[in-house]
Design a protein around this motif. Structure first.
Motif, PDB file in Angstrom:
ATOM      1  N   GLU A  15       0.850  -1.179   0.000  1.00  0.00           N
ATOM      2  CA  GLU A  15       0.000   0.000   0.000  1.00  0.00           C
ATOM      3  C   GLU A  15       0.889   1.232   0.000  1.00  0.00           C
ATOM      4  N   ASN A  18      -2.308   5.047   1.175  1.00  0.00           N
ATOM      5  CA  ASN A  18      -3.598   4.386   1.419  1.00  0.00           C
ATOM      6  C   ASN A  18      -4.217   3.746   0.179  1.00  0.00           C
ATOM      7  N   GLU A  19      -3.397   3.376  -0.771  1.00  0.00           N
ATOM      8  CA  GLU A  19      -3.895   2.745  -1.995  1.00  0.00           C
ATOM      9  C   GLU A  19      -3.120   1.459  -2.258  1.00  0.00           C
TER      10      GLU A  19
END
Length: 129
Positions: A15, A18-19
């Motif tokens: 990640e 936050n992706e």
């Protein structure tokens, strides 16, 4: 577990901001030797961003460090990289891996056979992780 080896492939999800941007696979060839493979990194084609390249190398180093820290029997990690994958070649070199050899015409790419370079790092060579 992989058939015949009895050791599972380890998948580390990545990640960034936050992706979910991909994952790293540690694929066993024995309990002492794993192949490391960057997979589906969404920014691995974006060579314009130093931040992205730096983060990818940090993630690659963390995966290698994870292996040597938590896998007591692990002695060597290696990568088999098609020569057209500039990012993986760059990342491997910057993580302390050494070129060990070349498999001539070992990878099919767009209808042509291209070379694969083999990089490795052993437990005793780890100095900066």
């Amino acid at each position: 577990p992989e058939k015949g080896i009895g050791v599972p492939t380890i998948k580390l999800n990545i990640e960034y901001e936050n992706e979910d941007i991909g994952h790293i696979l540690l694929v066993p060839h024995s309990t002492e030797m794993y192949e490391i493979h960057l997979s589906n990194l969404t920014f691995n084609k974006d060579f314009s961003s130093i931040k992205n390249i730096t983060k990818a190398i940090e993630i690659y180093r963390e995966a290698i460090s994870f292996g040597f820290t938590y896998m007591d029997k692990l002695q060597t990690v290696f990568a088999m990289i098609p020569i057209n994958n500039r990012f993986a070649l760059f990342a491997s070199k910057h993580c302390g891996m050494s070129l060990n050899g070349t498999i001539r015409k070992g990878h099919l790419f767009k209808g042509n056979m291209i070379d694969i370079e083999i990089y490795s790092l052993s437990r005793g060579e780890v100095t900066c992780l």
